[in-house]
Design an enzyme around this catalytic site. Structure first.
Site, PDB file in Angstrom:
ATOM      1  N   LYS A  46       0.852  -1.201   0.000  1.00 19.25           N
ATOM      2  CA  LYS A  46       0.000   0.000   0.000  1.00 19.25           C
ATOM      3  C   LYS A  46       0.889   1.253   0.000  1.00 19.25           C
ATOM      4  O   LYS A  46       1.953   1.271   0.631  1.00 19.25           O
ATOM      5  CB  LYS A  46      -0.881  -0.020   1.264  1.00 19.25           C
ATOM      6  CG  LYS A  46      -1.621   1.275   1.575  1.00 19.25           C
ATOM      7  CD  LYS A  46      -2.814   1.508   0.677  1.00 19.25           C
ATOM      8  CE  LYS A  46      -3.487   2.867   0.962  1.00 19.25           C
ATOM      9  NZ  LYS A  46      -4.447   3.246  -0.073  1.00 19.25           N
ATOM     10  N   CYS A 134      -2.813  10.006  -6.409  1.00 16.85           N
ATOM     11  CA  CYS A 134      -3.868   9.760  -5.413  1.00 16.85           C
ATOM     12  C   CYS A 134      -4.884  10.904  -5.443  1.00 16.85           C
ATOM     13  O   CYS A 134      -4.520  12.072  -5.285  1.00 16.85           O
ATOM     14  CB  CYS A 134      -3.300   9.615  -4.011  1.00 16.85           C
ATOM     15  SG  CYS A 134      -4.645   9.379  -2.816  1.00 16.85           S
TER      16      CYS A 134
HETATM   17  O1  RRO Z   1      -5.754   5.747  -0.201  1.00 18.98           O
HETATM   18  C1  RRO Z   1      -6.473   6.233  -1.098  1.00 18.98           C
HETATM   19  O2  RRO Z   1      -7.473   6.926  -0.865  1.00 18.98           O
HETATM   20  C2  RRO Z   1      -6.172   6.028  -2.519  1.00 18.98           C
HETATM   21  C3  RRO Z   1      -4.919   6.149  -3.066  1.00 18.98           C
HETATM   22 BR1  RRO Z   1      -3.388   6.460  -2.059  1.00 18.98          BR
HETATM   23  C4  RRO Z   1      -4.758   6.055  -4.470  1.00 18.98           C
HETATM   24  O3  RRO Z   1      -3.681   6.172  -5.052  1.00 18.98           O
HETATM   25  N1  RRO Z   1      -5.870   5.860  -5.210  1.00 18.98           N
HETATM   26  C5  RRO Z   1      -7.091   5.711  -4.651  1.00 18.98           C
HETATM   27  O4  RRO Z   1      -8.087   5.513  -5.377  1.00 18.98           O
HETATM   28  N2  RRO Z   1      -7.216   5.793  -3.312  1.00 18.98           N
END
Ligand code: RRO
Length: 385
Positions: A46, A134
């Site tokens: 993650k 993100c």
């Molecule tokens: O953690 C998130 O809300 C998230 C991330 Br880092 C990302 O790169 N893409 C996404 O849809 N959610």
């Protein structure tokens, strides 16, 4: 013999070209170990921030119609030191020798630099994916939509002379001008960028709960990133376009709405070197890697391909001959499906269906003959039936 799904991504050998996207079921060693023991070709953690964080307020995900899902997780993760720790990595790899890949998504460029410095030349880490896409960090735009920020990020990171291959996760683009602008920047840093993963979720979508007359999720006024089958077509276009525009030394990783072996095949045809699964992994769990790998093998067998290199990047231009070929293939598949349904499916169903049809005709002939005999008899007896 089963066809080979192996690939080389950013110089790393992967037994299978299919692995997990950073995000769902990738935040802990226990989740990652399940990916490792499946048929996934690599393990991707993650996206990390410097410190551990819990993410956005709940509810922050939505899954409903099988067509699309949405999230606004807001980067819940255990902090970079957790994903760098020997204990975490050993446990995540679960005794396999699959590549272990980091993902980082700092709040600032300085945070990303700090995390890359902490990674250094850690021998347990095989590659790092810098998330420039993100959509869910409150108060922060999507970095790679701003070409100046994209350039600054790549220029800064390239000066670090990383010891590990660097991938960058990109947001979806929707117009030629934007594809070209992003590709131009990335190509400038081709010596530092080993792969481009396209696409992250389609950012800032809104799902409305019609009963409550409110957004379906809580954070960011209900805005979140869309994923799942609905985004596959955008993802395919991004993979195709990036493959056309980027320097051949940069690999493309296809990600977005992949649910089946056929979806993986499409991504590879469009030029992907490997394919990540996010939403389907979230919904189905790590068994999806086994199922999808099996489906891809089956499709390759049917088409006579022994390795992915035989068709990778070889999407043909549209043609009338192609239409005829497709029509013929669909007809053949349709007839088989029809026969299988009638006969209850399974191998050899075609044979049983033919037998059933033959029996039915036989019964009808006998019935007609008997009816004739019966009529004759009843006439003889003078009975009235
Ligand atoms: O953690 C998130 O809300 C998230 C991330 Br880092 C990302 O790169 N893409 C996404 O849809 N959610």
């Amino acid at each position: 013999m089963a066809p080979s799904l192996s690939t080389t991504l950013a110089g790393l050998s992967l037994e299978s070209c299919i692995f997990n996207a950073s995000g769902p079921r990738s935040g802990t060693d226990s989740a990652l170990s399940k990916v490792a023991t499946s048929r996934a070709g690599a393990i991707l953690a993650k996206s990390a921030t410097i410190e551990e964080q819990t993410g956005n307020p709940l509810p922050r995900t939505w899954q409903c119609d099988g067509v699309a899902s949405m999230n606004s997780e807001g980067l819940p993760n255990k902090g970079i030191d957790y994903y760098l720790a020997e204990e975490t990595i050993t446990s995540s790899k679960a005794g396999t020798d699959k590549p272990y890949m980091l993902s980082i998504s700092g709040h600032t460029l300085a945070d990303n630099v700090e995390m890359l410095k902490r990674m250094g030349d850690n021998p347990l880490i095989d590659a790092v994916e810098l998330n420039l896409a993100c959509p869910n960090v409150i108060g922060h735009p999507i970095i790679a939509y701003d070409m100046e920020q994209l350039e600054e990020a790549l220029s800064t990171v390239s000066k670090l002379k990383l010891k590990k291959p660097l991938g960058i996760k990109m947001p979806p683009f929707f117009d030629g001008v934007h594809f070209a602008a992003a590709a131009e920047v990335i190509n400038k840093y081709k010596k530092s960028v080993a792969y481009v993963a396209s696409i992250n979720t389609i950012g800032n979508a809104l799902v409305v709960d019609v009963h409550a007359e409110m957004p379906a999720i809580n954070p960011k006024g209900g805005f979140g990133g869309i994923s799942g089958p609905a985004v596959k077509y955008t993802a395919l276009a991004n993979v195709k376009k990036m493959r056309e525009l980027l320097d051949p030394s940069i690999d493309i990783v296809g990600v977005g709405g992949v649910e089946s072996g056929t979806d993986v095949f499409e991504m590879l045809l469009c030029g992907a070197t490997a394919v990540q699964i996010g939403t389907k992994h979230w919904i189905e769990g790590p068994a999806c890697f086994d199922r999808i790998a099996g489906e891809l093998e089956e499709l390759m067998l049917k088409k006579g391909y022994k390795s992915i290199d035989e068709f990778k990047g070889k999407l043909k231009p549209w043609s009338k001959e192609g239409v005829a070929l497709s029509r013929k293939a669909k007809k053949a598949a349709g007839e088989t499906a029809l026969v299988s349904t009638k006969a209850g499916g399974g191998a050899g169903a075609g044979g049983s269906a033919t037998m059933s049809a033959f029996c039915a005709v036989l019964v009808m002939i006998i019935a007609v003959l008997l009816a004739d005999k019966f009529d004759a008899l009843s006439l003889k007896l003078g009975a009235n039936f």
